[in-house]
Design an enzyme around this catalytic site. Structure first.
Site, PDB file in Angstrom:
ATOM      1  N   SER A  64       0.845  -1.194   0.000  1.00 35.16           N
ATOM      2  CA  SER A  64       0.000   0.000   0.000  1.00 35.16           C
ATOM      3  C   SER A  64       0.880   1.242   0.000  1.00 35.16           C
ATOM      4  CB  SER A  64      -0.878   0.016   1.253  1.00 35.16           C
ATOM      5  OG  SER A  64      -1.558   1.250   1.364  1.00 35.16           O
TER       6      SER A  64
ATOM      7  N   TYR B 242      -1.829  -0.503  10.269  1.00 33.53           N
ATOM      8  CA  TYR B 242      -1.988  -1.025   8.910  1.00 33.53           C
ATOM      9  C   TYR B 242      -0.797  -0.595   8.042  1.00 33.53           C
ATOM     10  CZ  TYR B 242      -3.867  -1.116   4.117  1.00 33.53           C
ATOM     11  OH  TYR B 242      -4.039  -1.309   2.767  1.00 33.53           O
TER      12      TYR B 242
HETATM   13  P1  NAP Z   1     -11.624  -5.583   0.202  1.00 35.44           P
HETATM   14  O1  NAP Z   1     -12.462  -5.016  -0.893  1.00 35.44           O
HETATM   15  O2  NAP Z   1     -11.987  -5.309   1.622  1.00 35.44           O
HETATM   16  O3  NAP Z   1     -11.520  -7.158  -0.028  1.00 35.44           O
HETATM   17  C1  NAP Z   1     -10.756  -7.916   0.866  1.00 35.44           C
HETATM   18  C2  NAP Z   1     -10.657  -9.328   0.346  1.00 35.44           C
HETATM   19  O4  NAP Z   1      -9.778 -10.056   1.221  1.00 35.44           O
HETATM   20  C3  NAP Z   1     -11.975 -10.070   0.343  1.00 35.44           C
HETATM   21  O5  NAP Z   1     -11.958 -10.933  -0.768  1.00 35.44           O
HETATM   22  C4  NAP Z   1     -11.925 -10.852   1.664  1.00 35.44           C
HETATM   23  O6  NAP Z   1     -12.712 -12.047   1.619  1.00 35.44           O
HETATM   24  C5  NAP Z   1     -10.458 -11.201   1.713  1.00 35.44           C
HETATM   25  N1  NAP Z   1      -9.895 -11.501   3.030  1.00 35.44           N
HETATM   26  C6  NAP Z   1      -9.788 -10.684   4.108  1.00 35.44           C
HETATM   27  N2  NAP Z   1      -9.168 -11.330   5.116  1.00 35.44           N
HETATM   28  C7  NAP Z   1      -8.876 -12.577   4.669  1.00 35.44           C
HETATM   29  C8  NAP Z   1      -8.267 -13.717   5.246  1.00 35.44           C
HETATM   30  N3  NAP Z   1      -7.816 -13.706   6.514  1.00 35.44           N
HETATM   31  N4  NAP Z   1      -8.153 -14.828   4.504  1.00 35.44           N
HETATM   32  C9  NAP Z   1      -8.600 -14.867   3.218  1.00 35.44           C
HETATM   33  N5  NAP Z   1      -9.198 -13.824   2.619  1.00 35.44           N
HETATM   34  C10 NAP Z   1      -9.331 -12.689   3.339  1.00 35.44           C
HETATM   35  O7  NAP Z   1     -10.099  -5.132   0.052  1.00 35.44           O
HETATM   36  P2  NAP Z   1      -9.300  -4.415  -1.143  1.00 35.44           P
HETATM   37  O8  NAP Z   1      -9.440  -2.959  -0.966  1.00 35.44           O
HETATM   38  O9  NAP Z   1      -9.576  -5.059  -2.447  1.00 35.44           O
HETATM   39  O10 NAP Z   1      -7.805  -4.754  -0.655  1.00 35.44           O
HETATM   40  C11 NAP Z   1      -7.032  -5.789  -1.220  1.00 35.44           C
HETATM   41  C12 NAP Z   1      -5.595  -5.519  -0.834  1.00 35.44           C
HETATM   42  O11 NAP Z   1      -5.216  -4.231  -1.323  1.00 35.44           O
HETATM   43  C13 NAP Z   1      -5.350  -5.476   0.674  1.00 35.44           C
HETATM   44  O12 NAP Z   1      -4.120  -6.083   0.982  1.00 35.44           O
HETATM   45  C14 NAP Z   1      -5.297  -3.985   0.973  1.00 35.44           C
HETATM   46  O13 NAP Z   1      -4.536  -3.707   2.107  1.00 35.44           O
HETATM   47  C15 NAP Z   1      -4.639  -3.479  -0.292  1.00 35.44           C
HETATM   48  N6  NAP Z   1      -4.850  -2.053  -0.539  1.00 35.44           N
HETATM   49  C16 NAP Z   1      -6.092  -1.551  -0.759  1.00 35.44           C
HETATM   50  C17 NAP Z   1      -6.246  -0.188  -0.993  1.00 35.44           C
HETATM   51  C18 NAP Z   1      -7.593   0.455  -1.228  1.00 35.44           C
HETATM   52  O14 NAP Z   1      -7.669   1.695  -1.226  1.00 35.44           O
HETATM   53  N7  NAP Z   1      -8.651  -0.328  -1.457  1.00 35.44           N
HETATM   54  C19 NAP Z   1      -5.127   0.641  -0.991  1.00 35.44           C
HETATM   55  C20 NAP Z   1      -3.877   0.081  -0.769  1.00 35.44           C
HETATM   56  C21 NAP Z   1      -3.751  -1.264  -0.551  1.00 35.44           C
HETATM   57  P3  NAP Z   1     -14.323 -12.036   1.941  1.00 35.44           P
HETATM   58  O15 NAP Z   1     -14.980 -11.411   0.722  1.00 35.44           O
HETATM   59  O16 NAP Z   1     -14.654 -13.481   2.078  1.00 35.44           O
HETATM   60  O17 NAP Z   1     -14.521 -11.229   3.175  1.00 35.44           O
END
Ligand code: NAP
Length: 248
Positions: A143, A157
């Protein structure tokens, strides 16, 4: 060689976009999820409707035994892994460091750091030429928070993503001679559900004014970079980062 990708946390957000794009590029895809089976099944259905191959597997990547079983399932049901995307990650309610307790800190570190180490370990055991494998590639989803620190929101985080950056550099050097490339993407503010879990579903629209490009990003814009890093076009890139944060 058949291209087989495991994406952790691929039921929603960046992981789901990556799964759809990977399938369109010819990968058989394992769509890992934690709780939301309907969302994971919808990703698989989209991929199959487009003529691709995908499989949804529930596993908590913060739990070692479940990680081991997840990779064994991929072996049995898809074949030998060639690509891993360490994408699953969480954040918790916005608060200052002086309000955080150890339970919260440990949940964040286990879910965001231990999980990536465990999945990387299982991938290396399958991909490394040292272990009889044929190579492969890993992308960690870090991130922009690792560079910026997320003051007043979630420094825990941000620190967990700093650890993911260090894992990326260290592991890339450890396995560089064994046919495995390890890289990372560092997204900024991306429109996904993760902001709701931090207590502010509309966060991207609030903060986009601070982004030089004056907008949030879409999950597909992150997926494009992940797929490039995993592809042969990135054959000389390892231990490196693509920042996808609109100039932030
Ligand atoms: P999201 O929409 O909240 O989706 C999270 C995903 O991770 C879901 O598929 C969830 O499964 C799964 N998950 C969470 N905990 C888990 C575990 N312990 N075991 C297996 N699966 C798990 O998140 P996102 O925004 O796409 O984020 C994805 C990655 O990008 C993360 O690492 C986040 O830190 C990073 N990121 C995001 C942003 C942003 O602005 N969105 C920015 C920087 C980095 P369920 O659907 O079953 O709950």
């Amino acid at each position: 060689m058949k291209k087989i990708m495991l994406i952790t946390g691929a039921s929603r957000g960046i992981g789901a976009a990556t799964a759809r794009l990977a399938a369109a590029r010819g990968y058989a895809v394992c769509v890992n999820y934690l709780k939301n089976r309907a969302a994971a099944d919808a990703v698989v259905a989209d991929i199959e409707a487009a003529g691709g191959q995908a499989l949804a597997i529930r596993a908590d990547v913060a739990e070692e035994a479940e990680v081991v079983e997840l990779f064994n399932c991929v072996d049995r049901q898809l074949g030998t892994l060639t690509a891993l995307v360490n994408n699953a990650g969480i954040l918790e309610t916005q608060m200052r460091v002086d309000e955080m307790d150890a339970a919260r800190l440990n949940r964040i570190l286990v879910a965001n750091v231990t999980s990536c180490f465990l999945c990387a370990r299982e991938a290396v055991r399958r991909m490394s030429t040292k272990h009889g494998g044929s190579g492969g590639a890993i992308v960690n989803v870090s991130s922009a928070a690792s560079r910026i620190g997320s003051a007043g929101e979630y420094v825990d985080y941000a620190a967990s993503k700093g650890a993911v950056d260090t894992l990326t550099i260290g592991l890339s050097r450890e396995v560089a001679e064994e046919g495995i490339r390890v890289n990372a993407v560092r997204p900024g503010f991306i429109y996904t559900d993760i902001h709701a879990s931090g207590g502010e579903p509309e966060r991207v629209d609030r903060v986009k004014a601070f982004v030089p490009m004056k907008r949030g990003g879409q999950p597909e814009e992150v997926a494009n970079a992940i797929l490039w890093l995993l592809s042969d076009e990135a054959s000389y890139a390892t231990g490196t980062f693509i920042d996808l944060a609109g100039g932030r």
